[in-house]
Scaffold this active site. Structure first.
Site, PDB file in Angstrom:
ATOM      1  N   ASN A 237       3.354   2.704   2.754  1.00 50.65           N
ATOM      2  CA  ASN A 237       3.339   3.996   3.430  1.00 50.65           C
ATOM      3  C   ASN A 237       2.584   3.868   4.753  1.00 50.65           C
ATOM      4  OD1 ASN A 237       3.201   7.132   3.599  1.00 50.65           O
ATOM      5  ND2 ASN A 237       1.067   6.477   3.739  1.00 50.65           N
ATOM      6  N   GLU A 238       3.302   3.989   5.874  1.00 51.70           N
ATOM      7  CA  GLU A 238       2.722   4.119   7.215  1.00 51.70           C
ATOM      8  C   GLU A 238       1.900   2.920   7.681  1.00 51.70           C
ATOM      9  OE1 GLU A 238       0.694   7.835   7.690  1.00 51.70           O
ATOM     10  OE2 GLU A 238       2.397   9.010   6.975  1.00 51.70           O
ATOM     11  N   CYS A 239       2.042   1.767   7.028  1.00 47.44           N
ATOM     12  CA  CYS A 239       1.259   0.609   7.463  1.00 47.44           C
ATOM     13  C   CYS A 239       1.804   0.016   8.756  1.00 47.44           C
ATOM     14  CB  CYS A 239       1.215  -0.452   6.369  1.00 47.44           C
ATOM     15  SG  CYS A 239       0.247   0.060   4.925  1.00 47.44           S
TER      16      CYS A 239
END
Length: 303
Positions: A237-239
């Site tokens: 998630n969103e890395c």
């Protein structure tokens, strides 16, 4: 492990992989029998001799009952078709071991362009050749104590069903939910987008951490891969955005989501769609972000 290679209303082709251990010195008279039923309706039965304790083959199913998400197909408000499957190890006509699982006969294809903006682009799931509109929500742990999650699955998913929700994204800051969650999503026709449990951080790139993630992913993928509701693995998630915006690190150099996880999925669940991150920033977006000096998320929506 049973997965759908091809499916339409007239026939389907399934891929079966099996493995067992035995002290039997000779394999004469051994066979694997796979049967599937939906309720009281006759389904399919396939039996064939085996010569090794590990192998694979394909099964052809005439006139299958296809698994369709809620909102798709001829009965958009109905529950999905889920086969109860029994795999039996048979020796000279006697069942000596069995394994039970479920099966949804369906194919899923993610059709996407690298960039979506006011000039075009698309991101759509095609199930059994049919495109549909995804009405969904994010899924976070339903209780502060994960040991109580199971007691809330049915109540929450009944509400999702009542709202005509047909997809849930299991967020990367989540826990990996139990099979009971996926069993309900299978039956209700609710698709699941599953992030691996990494979120909003620059995770270690050394081989020790990569090995730990590989072992985690192998366990999770093997446990969940038979569920038809699971339509997508996402690396995190969103890395991607975090690595670029804060660490100034090219997301394509992330060995966890560009090498380790794709290797595990290709080996253990090769017919499932995969995205390296959620949201995912491809090369076009990264290069645009460098030019505009913005984050990849903003670059993905700029002309």
């Amino acid at each position: 492990y049973i997965t759908t290679l091809r499916a339409d209303r007239s026939s389907a082709t399934l891929s079966v992989a099996f493995q067992f251990t035995t002290d039997t010195p000779r394999f004469e008279g051994l066979s694997v029998r796979i049967t599937g039923r939906i309720g009281d309706e006759a389904g399919f039965c396939d039996e064939r001799p085996i010569r090794f304790c590990r192998g694979g083959y394909t099964i052809n199913i005439p006139r299958p009952k296809l698994w369709m998400p809620r909102g798709y197909g001829d009965d958009p408000d109905g529950d999905a078709n889920v086969y109860e499957v029994r795999a039996e190890l048979v020796q000279n006509g006697e069942v000596i071991a069995e394994y039970r699982t479920t099966l949804g006969i369906r194919t899923v294809k993610l059709i996407r362009s690298e960039v979506c903006d006011e000039y075009g682009g698309e991101f759509v799931f095609e199930v059994n050749g049919e495109r549909g509109f995804c009405r969904g929500s994010n899924w976070v742990p339903p209780d502060t104590f994960p040991s109580r999650n199971n007691s809330r699955y049915e109540m929450i998913l009944d509400m999702a069903k009542d709202l005509k929700c047909n997809i849930l994204r299991c967020w990367g800051g989540n826990v990996y939910e139990d099979d009971d969650f996926f069993d309900l999503c299978d039956r209700y026709g609710i698709m699941v987008w599953q992030d691996f449990a990494m979120a909003c951080a620059f995770y270690p790139q050394d081989e020790e951490f990569a090995g730990a993630l590989r072992r985690e992913a192998e366990s999770v993928v093997k446990r969940l891969r038979n569920h038809p509701s699971l339509i997508l693995w996402s690396g995190d998630n969103e890395c991607d955005g975090h690595m670029y915006a804060i660490a100034k690190y090219d997301p394509d150099a992330n060995i966890l989501t560009r090498r380790i996880l794709p290797e595990v999925i290709h080996r253990l669940d090769p017919n499932r769609e995969y995205l390296p991150s959620s949201p995912y920033s491809g090369r076009t977006v990264i290069e645009r972000a460098k030019t505009l000096k913005v984050t990849p998320e903003k670059a993905a929506w700029k002309p």
